[in-house]
Motif scaffolding. Structure first.
Motif, PDB file in Angstrom:
ATOM      1  N   ARG A  46      -7.923  -1.111   6.105  1.00 14.10           N
ATOM      2  CA  ARG A  46      -6.662  -0.868   5.292  1.00 14.10           C
ATOM      3  C   ARG A  46      -5.587  -1.698   5.969  1.00 14.10           C
ATOM      4  NH1 ARG A  46      -8.503   4.621   4.608  1.00 14.10           N
ATOM      5  NH2 ARG A  46      -8.813   4.933   2.515  1.00 14.10           N
ATOM      6  N   TYR A  73      -3.484  -4.800   4.529  1.00 19.06           N
ATOM      7  CA  TYR A  73      -1.965  -4.610   4.277  1.00 19.06           C
ATOM      8  C   TYR A  73      -1.470  -5.900   5.082  1.00 19.06           C
ATOM      9  CZ  TYR A  73       2.772  -3.042   4.431  1.00 19.06           C
ATOM     10  OH  TYR A  73       4.176  -3.067   4.302  1.00 19.06           O
ATOM     11  N   SER A 105      -1.339  -8.681   2.520  1.00 27.27           N
ATOM     12  CA  SER A 105      -1.064  -8.516   1.098  1.00 27.27           C
ATOM     13  C   SER A 105       0.395  -9.059   1.124  1.00 27.27           C
ATOM     14  CB  SER A 105      -1.113  -6.776   1.127  1.00 27.27           C
ATOM     15  OG  SER A 105       0.317  -6.241   2.157  1.00 27.27           O
ATOM     16  N   LEU A 119       7.325  -4.551  -3.843  1.00 28.40           N
ATOM     17  CA  LEU A 119       7.020  -3.890  -5.231  1.00 28.40           C
ATOM     18  C   LEU A 119       8.030  -3.082  -5.314  1.00 28.40           C
ATOM     19  CD1 LEU A 119       4.482  -3.537  -7.354  1.00 28.40           C
ATOM     20  CD2 LEU A 119       3.700  -1.665  -5.937  1.00 28.40           C
ATOM     21  N   GLU A 175       4.399   3.717 -12.841  1.00 25.48           N
ATOM     22  CA  GLU A 175       3.356   3.059 -13.443  1.00 25.48           C
ATOM     23  C   GLU A 175       2.943   1.937 -12.529  1.00 25.48           C
ATOM     24  OE1 GLU A 175       6.741   0.801 -14.811  1.00 25.48           O
ATOM     25  OE2 GLU A 175       6.020   2.961 -14.756  1.00 25.48           O
ATOM     26  N   ALA A 176       3.616   1.259 -11.702  1.00 19.02           N
ATOM     27  CA  ALA A 176       3.705   0.280 -10.831  1.00 19.02           C
ATOM     28  C   ALA A 176       3.163   0.821  -9.300  1.00 19.02           C
ATOM     29  CB  ALA A 176       4.996  -0.536 -10.594  1.00 19.02           C
ATOM     30  N   LEU A 177       2.801   2.012  -9.266  1.00 25.27           N
ATOM     31  CA  LEU A 177       2.288   2.494  -7.972  1.00 25.27           C
ATOM     32  C   LEU A 177       1.041   1.768  -7.562  1.00 25.27           C
ATOM     33  CD1 LEU A 177       3.287   6.183  -8.125  1.00 25.27           C
ATOM     34  CD2 LEU A 177       4.263   4.771  -6.484  1.00 25.27           C
ATOM     35  N   SER A 178       1.056   1.519  -6.330  1.00 19.10           N
ATOM     36  CA  SER A 178      -0.192   0.704  -5.738  1.00 19.10           C
ATOM     37  C   SER A 178      -0.303   1.033  -4.210  1.00 19.10           C
ATOM     38  CB  SER A 178      -0.280  -0.633  -6.146  1.00 19.10           C
ATOM     39  OG  SER A 178      -1.457  -1.201  -5.649  1.00 19.10           O
ATOM     40  N   SER A 179      -1.151   1.826  -3.760  1.00 20.11           N
ATOM     41  CA  SER A 179      -1.238   2.199  -2.418  1.00 20.11           C
ATOM     42  C   SER A 179      -1.507   0.814  -1.483  1.00 20.11           C
ATOM     43  CB  SER A 179      -2.308   3.129  -2.145  1.00 20.11           C
ATOM     44  OG  SER A 179      -2.332   3.658  -0.936  1.00 20.11           O
ATOM     45  N   ASN A 180      -1.023   0.908  -0.333  1.00 18.64           N
ATOM     46  CA  ASN A 180      -1.260   0.108   0.914  1.00 18.64           C
ATOM     47  C   ASN A 180      -0.538  -1.288   0.392  1.00 18.64           C
ATOM     48  OD1 ASN A 180      -1.971  -0.532   3.596  1.00 18.64           O
ATOM     49  ND2 ASN A 180      -3.938  -1.339   2.774  1.00 18.64           N
ATOM     50  N   ARG A 181       0.719  -1.209  -0.285  1.00 23.15           N
ATOM     51  CA  ARG A 181       1.711  -2.556  -0.741  1.00 23.15           C
ATOM     52  C   ARG A 181       3.036  -2.229  -0.131  1.00 23.15           C
ATOM     53  NH1 ARG A 181       0.922  -5.277  -5.272  1.00 23.15           N
ATOM     54  NH2 ARG A 181       2.684  -6.321  -4.504  1.00 23.15           N
ATOM     55  N   TRP A 223       3.513  10.140  -2.634  1.00 27.46           N
ATOM     56  CA  TRP A 223       3.596   8.876  -1.982  1.00 27.46           C
ATOM     57  C   TRP A 223       4.605   8.638  -1.026  1.00 27.46           C
ATOM     58  CZ3 TRP A 223       0.337   5.002  -4.219  1.00 27.46           C
ATOM     59  CH2 TRP A 223      -0.293   5.416  -5.242  1.00 27.46           C
TER      60      TRP A 223
END
Length: 218
Positions: free
Chosen positions: A51, A55, A58, A63, A74-80, A174
């Protein structure tokens, strides 16, 4: 040829065979089980860092998760790398990282928890009730992680969830860790390169060892 000469020649032949066998083993430098163990350890260590390495490479453009009243869930994206603006909740959790004091505070009517350095007026003395977080709205940029990918903060999540000021999304929170940006932890990248090179070198030695003809028994 006398019996003594035959015994001497046989002895010299056996010594020559043993010397040749030892020379072949020394050129191999490593036995297959040792090579396999070294490869397994290297791969396991790389897997544990997957991870962090993901990252590291990335996107560096944050974001955008919106602001209070219009969050872009709706834009949630982990490790960003992400940015968000919000109104802090009235309760926070405090932690020390060496000499630095950090506050974990939720954003009202959202699933977000922010970890940021403590501000003036947020001094916390262990053993005493923590002060309320600074109530002013703020924007933050940092590493976004889903709750299950941030086990270090599970206790803080539990405390803030009990206060009832957050709105978990599908049952989870989050966290945005302020200040953690992609492309900065090159020390970790260097370690990963060394682990990869070590695994590759042992792979080459393993293949050579398996291809080498075995010495005759006896």
């Amino acid at each position: 040829m006398s019996e003594a000469q035959r015994v001497q020649e046989e002895r010299q032949r056996r010594i020559a065979e043993l010397e040749a066998r030892l020379a072949r083993r020394s050129r191999g430098a490593i036995r297959p089980p040792m090579a396999l163990a070294a490869i397994a350890v290297s791969v396991a260590l790389l897997w544990m860092q997957r991870r962090e390495l993901a990252y590291l490479v990335s996107p560096r453009t944050p974001l955008s998760l919106g602001a209070e009243g219009e969050y872009r869930l709706e834009a949630l994206s982990s490790n960003r790398y992400a940015q968000v603006h919000g109104v802090p909740a009235s309760h926070g959790a405090y932690e020390r990282d060496g000499e630095a004091l950090h506050v974990l505070v939720g954003l009202r009517e959202s699933p977000f928890v922010v970890r940021r350095p403590a501000l003036p007026g947020e001094e916390w003395i262990p053993g005493r009730p923590p002060p309320p977080p600074d109530p002013r709205p703020f924007a933050v940029r940092g590493r976004l992680l889903a709750e299950e990918e941030a086990p270090r903060y599970q206790e803080a999540f539990a405390v803030l969830r009990q206060k009832g000021e957050l709105q978990p999304l599908d049952g989870r929170l989050w966290i945005v860790i302020e200040g953690q940006r992609p492309g900065e932890d090159w020390g970790r990248a260097g370690v990963a390169v060394l682990l990869g090179a070590f695994a590759a070198a042992n792979g080459v030695l393993l293949v050579r060892s398996l291809r080498r003809p075995r010495s005759p028994a006896g």
